[in-house]
Motif scaffolding. Structure first.
Motif, PDB file in Angstrom:
ATOM      1  N   ILE A  64      -1.690  -2.480   2.793  1.00  0.00           N
ATOM      2  CA  ILE A  64      -2.768  -2.978   1.933  1.00  0.00           C
ATOM      3  C   ILE A  64      -2.840  -4.508   2.002  1.00  0.00           C
ATOM      4  CG2 ILE A  64      -3.587  -3.126  -0.441  1.00  0.00           C
ATOM      5  CD1 ILE A  64      -3.883  -0.359   0.888  1.00  0.00           C
ATOM      6  N   LYS A  65      -1.682  -5.145   2.052  1.00  0.00           N
ATOM      7  CA  LYS A  65      -1.644  -6.595   2.178  1.00  0.00           C
ATOM      8  C   LYS A  65      -2.341  -7.032   3.462  1.00  0.00           C
ATOM      9  CE  LYS A  65       1.591 -10.481   2.598  1.00  0.00           C
ATOM     10  NZ  LYS A  65       3.022 -10.897   2.565  1.00  0.00           N
ATOM     11  N   ALA A  66      -2.075  -6.343   4.572  1.00  0.00           N
ATOM     12  CA  ALA A  66      -2.707  -6.686   5.850  1.00  0.00           C
ATOM     13  C   ALA A  66      -4.216  -6.457   5.788  1.00  0.00           C
ATOM     14  CB  ALA A  66      -2.087  -5.843   6.967  1.00  0.00           C
ATOM     15  N   LYS A  67      -4.613  -5.421   5.089  1.00  0.00           N
ATOM     16  CA  LYS A  67      -6.040  -5.093   4.943  1.00  0.00           C
ATOM     17  C   LYS A  67      -6.772  -6.229   4.224  1.00  0.00           C
ATOM     18  CE  LYS A  67      -8.629  -0.922   3.607  1.00  0.00           C
ATOM     19  NZ  LYS A  67      -8.711  -0.277   4.926  1.00  0.00           N
ATOM     20  N   ILE A  68      -6.139  -6.760   3.177  1.00  0.00           N
ATOM     21  CA  ILE A  68      -6.752  -7.849   2.419  1.00  0.00           C
ATOM     22  C   ILE A  68      -6.681  -9.167   3.195  1.00  0.00           C
ATOM     23  CG2 ILE A  68      -6.556  -9.225   0.310  1.00  0.00           C
ATOM     24  CD1 ILE A  68      -5.556  -6.702  -1.109  1.00  0.00           C
ATOM     25  N   GLN A  69      -5.545  -9.414   3.852  1.00  0.00           N
ATOM     26  CA  GLN A  69      -5.401 -10.653   4.633  1.00  0.00           C
ATOM     27  C   GLN A  69      -6.472 -10.762   5.709  1.00  0.00           C
ATOM     28  OE1 GLN A  69      -2.869 -13.626   4.781  1.00  0.00           O
ATOM     29  NE2 GLN A  69      -4.935 -13.948   5.575  1.00  0.00           N
ATOM     30  N   SER A  70      -6.877  -9.644   6.283  1.00  0.00           N
ATOM     31  CA  SER A  70      -7.864  -9.652   7.371  1.00  0.00           C
ATOM     32  C   SER A  70      -9.227 -10.195   6.926  1.00  0.00           C
ATOM     33  CB  SER A  70      -8.038  -8.245   7.936  1.00  0.00           C
ATOM     34  OG  SER A  70      -8.648  -7.378   6.986  1.00  0.00           O
ATOM     35  N   LEU A  71      -9.443 -10.293   5.618  1.00  0.00           N
ATOM     36  CA  LEU A  71     -10.715 -10.792   5.106  1.00  0.00           C
ATOM     37  C   LEU A  71     -10.792 -12.310   5.080  1.00  0.00           C
ATOM     38  CD1 LEU A  71     -11.116  -8.430   1.997  1.00  0.00           C
ATOM     39  CD2 LEU A  71     -12.242  -8.184   4.217  1.00  0.00           C
ATOM     40  N   PHE A  72      -9.633 -12.983   5.227  1.00  0.00           N
ATOM     41  CA  PHE A  72      -9.596 -14.428   5.015  1.00  0.00           C
ATOM     42  C   PHE A  72      -8.974 -15.158   6.195  1.00  0.00           C
ATOM     43  CE2 PHE A  72      -9.067 -12.203   0.920  1.00  0.00           C
ATOM     44  CZ  PHE A  72     -10.242 -12.594   0.312  1.00  0.00           C
ATOM     45  N   SER A  73      -9.470 -16.377   6.418  1.00  0.00           N
ATOM     46  CA  SER A  73      -8.935 -17.204   7.505  1.00  0.00           C
ATOM     47  C   SER A  73      -7.692 -17.967   7.074  1.00  0.00           C
ATOM     48  CB  SER A  73     -10.014 -18.196   7.970  1.00  0.00           C
ATOM     49  OG  SER A  73     -10.434 -19.015   6.882  1.00  0.00           O
ATOM     50  N   PHE A  74      -7.484 -18.096   5.754  1.00  0.00           N
ATOM     51  CA  PHE A  74      -6.292 -18.773   5.243  1.00  0.00           C
ATOM     52  C   PHE A  74      -5.234 -17.729   4.881  1.00  0.00           C
ATOM     53  CE2 PHE A  74      -9.167 -18.000   1.696  1.00  0.00           C
ATOM     54  CZ  PHE A  74      -8.334 -17.460   0.729  1.00  0.00           C
ATOM     55  N   LYS A  75      -3.991 -18.178   4.807  1.00  0.00           N
ATOM     56  CA  LYS A  75      -2.889 -17.265   4.503  1.00  0.00           C
ATOM     57  C   LYS A  75      -2.855 -16.966   3.004  1.00  0.00           C
ATOM     58  CE  LYS A  75       2.153 -16.747   4.911  1.00  0.00           C
ATOM     59  NZ  LYS A  75       2.044 -15.357   5.379  1.00  0.00           N
ATOM     60  N   ILE A  76      -2.888 -15.692   2.657  1.00  0.00           N
ATOM     61  CA  ILE A  76      -2.830 -15.313   1.253  1.00  0.00           C
ATOM     62  C   ILE A  76      -1.371 -15.174   0.804  1.00  0.00           C
ATOM     63  CG2 ILE A  76      -5.038 -14.113   1.370  1.00  0.00           C
ATOM     64  CD1 ILE A  76      -3.455 -11.453   1.325  1.00  0.00           C
ATOM     65  N   SER A  77      -1.151 -15.292  -0.495  1.00  0.00           N
ATOM     66  CA  SER A  77       0.175 -15.096  -1.072  1.00  0.00           C
ATOM     67  C   SER A  77       0.157 -13.773  -1.834  1.00  0.00           C
ATOM     68  CB  SER A  77       0.525 -16.251  -2.013  1.00  0.00           C
ATOM     69  OG  SER A  77       1.787 -16.053  -2.594  1.00  0.00           O
ATOM     70  N   LEU A  78       0.707 -12.755  -1.217  1.00  0.00           N
ATOM     71  CA  LEU A  78       0.731 -11.419  -1.812  1.00  0.00           C
ATOM     72  C   LEU A  78       2.082 -10.793  -1.492  1.00  0.00           C
ATOM     73  CD1 LEU A  78      -0.675  -9.142  -3.322  1.00  0.00           C
ATOM     74  CD2 LEU A  78      -1.881  -8.531  -1.214  1.00  0.00           C
ATOM     75  N   ASN A  79       3.095 -11.237  -2.224  1.00  0.00           N
ATOM     76  CA  ASN A  79       4.460 -10.829  -1.917  1.00  0.00           C
ATOM     77  C   ASN A  79       4.981  -9.708  -2.802  1.00  0.00           C
ATOM     78  OD1 ASN A  79       4.648 -12.891   0.076  1.00  0.00           O
ATOM     79  ND2 ASN A  79       5.035 -14.401  -1.545  1.00  0.00           N
ATOM     80  N   LYS A  80       4.296  -9.461  -3.919  1.00  0.00           N
ATOM     81  CA  LYS A  80       4.707  -8.404  -4.821  1.00  0.00           C
ATOM     82  C   LYS A  80       3.492  -7.572  -5.235  1.00  0.00           C
ATOM     83  CE  LYS A  80       8.552 -11.089  -6.761  1.00  0.00           C
ATOM     84  NZ  LYS A  80       9.140 -11.656  -8.008  1.00  0.00           N
ATOM     85  N   PRO A  81       3.677  -6.261  -5.464  1.00  0.00           N
ATOM     86  CA  PRO A  81       2.549  -5.408  -5.839  1.00  0.00           C
ATOM     87  C   PRO A  81       1.783  -5.889  -7.062  1.00  0.00           C
ATOM     88  CG  PRO A  81       4.404  -4.036  -5.196  1.00  0.00           C
ATOM     89  CD  PRO A  81       4.909  -5.458  -5.225  1.00  0.00           C
ATOM     90  N   TYR A  82       2.495  -6.486  -8.043  1.00  0.00           N
ATOM     91  CA  TYR A  82       1.805  -6.903  -9.267  1.00  0.00           C
ATOM     92  C   TYR A  82       0.774  -7.996  -9.007  1.00  0.00           C
ATOM     93  CZ  TYR A  82       1.166  -7.473 -14.279  1.00  0.00           C
ATOM     94  OH  TYR A  82       0.619  -7.501 -15.536  1.00  0.00           O
ATOM     95  N   LYS A  83       0.975  -8.765  -7.948  1.00  0.00           N
ATOM     96  CA  LYS A  83       0.026  -9.822  -7.597  1.00  0.00           C
ATOM     97  C   LYS A  83      -1.328  -9.237  -7.180  1.00  0.00           C
ATOM     98  CE  LYS A  83      -1.429 -13.969  -6.230  1.00  0.00           C
ATOM     99  NZ  LYS A  83      -1.876 -15.032  -7.161  1.00  0.00           N
ATOM    100  N   LEU A  84      -1.373  -7.936  -6.883  1.00  0.00           N
ATOM    101  CA  LEU A  84      -2.637  -7.281  -6.540  1.00  0.00           C
ATOM    102  C   LEU A  84      -3.665  -7.439  -7.662  1.00  0.00           C
ATOM    103  CD1 LEU A  84      -1.438  -3.992  -4.798  1.00  0.00           C
ATOM    104  CD2 LEU A  84      -2.948  -5.716  -3.787  1.00  0.00           C
ATOM    105  N   CYS A  85      -3.211  -7.665  -8.896  1.00  0.00           N
ATOM    106  CA  CYS A  85      -4.136  -7.855 -10.010  1.00  0.00           C
ATOM    107  C   CYS A  85      -5.138  -8.968  -9.709  1.00  0.00           C
ATOM    108  CB  CYS A  85      -3.374  -8.173 -11.290  1.00  0.00           C
ATOM    109  SG  CYS A  85      -2.382  -6.805 -11.920  1.00  0.00           S
ATOM    110  N   ASP A  86      -4.659 -10.053  -9.100  1.00  0.00           N
ATOM    111  CA  ASP A  86      -5.546 -11.169  -8.777  1.00  0.00           C
ATOM    112  C   ASP A  86      -6.539 -10.813  -7.672  1.00  0.00           C
ATOM    113  OD1 ASP A  86      -4.669 -13.033 -10.644  1.00  0.00           O
ATOM    114  OD2 ASP A  86      -3.088 -13.813  -9.343  1.00  0.00           O
TER     115      ASP A  86
END
Length: 326
Positions: A64-86
């Motif tokens: 899921i993290k890779a799926k979301i990262q593919s939408l952006f040219s910058f590196k996202i910070s998504l290291n824990k499941p709870y951060k999915l809220c943002d």
């Protein structure tokens, strides 16, 4: 009828199991057969009674993290499941293929129990608004490219959050809702940009550090008198709050009741089609459709300070701080 599909990613990364009230959540989904849920998880739900309108999609948090990262040219910070809220406002883009057959898509928590969804969210409401409900525990969005990408293009105005900053930092910003304490989350940004949103108090959001089942908006309803003798009656027809007020039992139906991570203790023989939730966190079979005031007062008694003492103390200290400060 407008089609609705909820996206629910839930991951424990091998460190735990699903929420204890997951079966009750699933049961309440079952009674809303015209609404679908796409449940992405790494958990084993083989022992659960999963209804046909809840699709279990085996996935990992990294996928899921890779799926979301593919939408952006910058590196996202998504290291824990709870951060999915943002990242919840991103789901319309991230799950475009899975949501292609739905008029509206949404996100929701699983520490809630649904009532009759279509009774509260009608086609007339869905026709009129781009967003229906504005909190992190449940929101719906019109499934159009313009609405799905709006979090990128709307002017934050007045110090509202910049999505790039939110997505690239580890901090939990509560971007999915109002978050006025952080300058304004996505709901506040939409409001400042005059986006058509339906935001009615049709849900019961239970206060997290209270023994009694008080809703967060209750002080507005009862002018600072929060009824202690409150229970919730839940069956296949909906969710109804019962409260003793001025020596009468008042009833109010809700779209859902959100327990804010309270782990409900279920009786071993719980009738999941007709039961009560009573303070602070237990479920029992419905006793009598014509429950009396005396019975209400009896079953809502308990050791107030013996439950979540640390949380209640924290709340009291916060209230004292607010009173002193303001």
């Amino acid at each position: 009828m407008k089609t609705i599909g909820f996206v629910v990613p839930y991951f424990t990364c091998g460190n735990g199991t699903v929420h204890p009230m997951t079966q009750l959540w699933l049961d309440s989904c079952k009674y809303n057969s015209t609404v679908d849920w796409l449940f992405f998880t790494d958990c084993d739900l083989s022992s659960f009674d999963v209804p046909a309108n809840v699709q279990i999609i085996k996935s990992s948090f990294e996928e899921i993290k890779a799926k979301i990262q593919s939408l952006f040219s910058f590196k996202i910070s998504l290291n824990k499941p709870y951060k999915l809220c943002d990242f919840k406002p991103v789901y319309g883009e991230a799950f475009t293929e899975e949501l292609q057959n739905y008029d509206f898509w949404g996100f929701c928590d699983i520490d809630l129990i649904w009532g009759d969804i279509r009774k509260f969210i009608t086609d007339e409401i869905l026709e009129k608004y781009d967003r229906v409900l504005t909190h992190g525990h449940c929101s719906l969005f019109k499934n159009t490219q313009e609405v799905n990408k709006a979090y990128r293009t709307l002017d934050p105005k007045g110090g509202g959050m910049d999505y790039k900053k939110v997505f690239s930092t580890e901090k939990l910003w509560a971007f999915d809702e109002w978050a006025l304490h952080n300058g304004g989350g996505y709901a506040e940004i939409q409001k400042r940009n005059n986006i058509a949103m339906y935001d009615a108090p049709i849900f019961a959001d239970i206060q997290i550090n209270r023994f009694f089942l008080h809703t967060i908006l209750e002080w507005m309803e009862y002018e600072d008198v929060c009824p202690r003798n409150t229970i919730f009656h839940i069956n296949n027809e909906g969710v109804v709050k019962l409260s003793v007020i001025k020596n009468n039992i008042e009833k109010r139906e809700y779209l859902y009741v959100h327990f804010q991570q309270r782990k409900l203790k279920m009786t071993s023989n719980l009738d999941r089609t007709n039961y009560l939730v009573i303070p602070p966190n237990r479920t029992v079979n419905m006793m009598d459709e014509n429950i009396t005031i005396e019975e209400m007062k009896k079953i809502t008694k308990g050791n107030i300070f013996g439950w979540n003492f640390k949380g209640q103390l924290k709340r009291i200290m916060y209230l004292i701080y607010k009173k002193v400060r303001f």
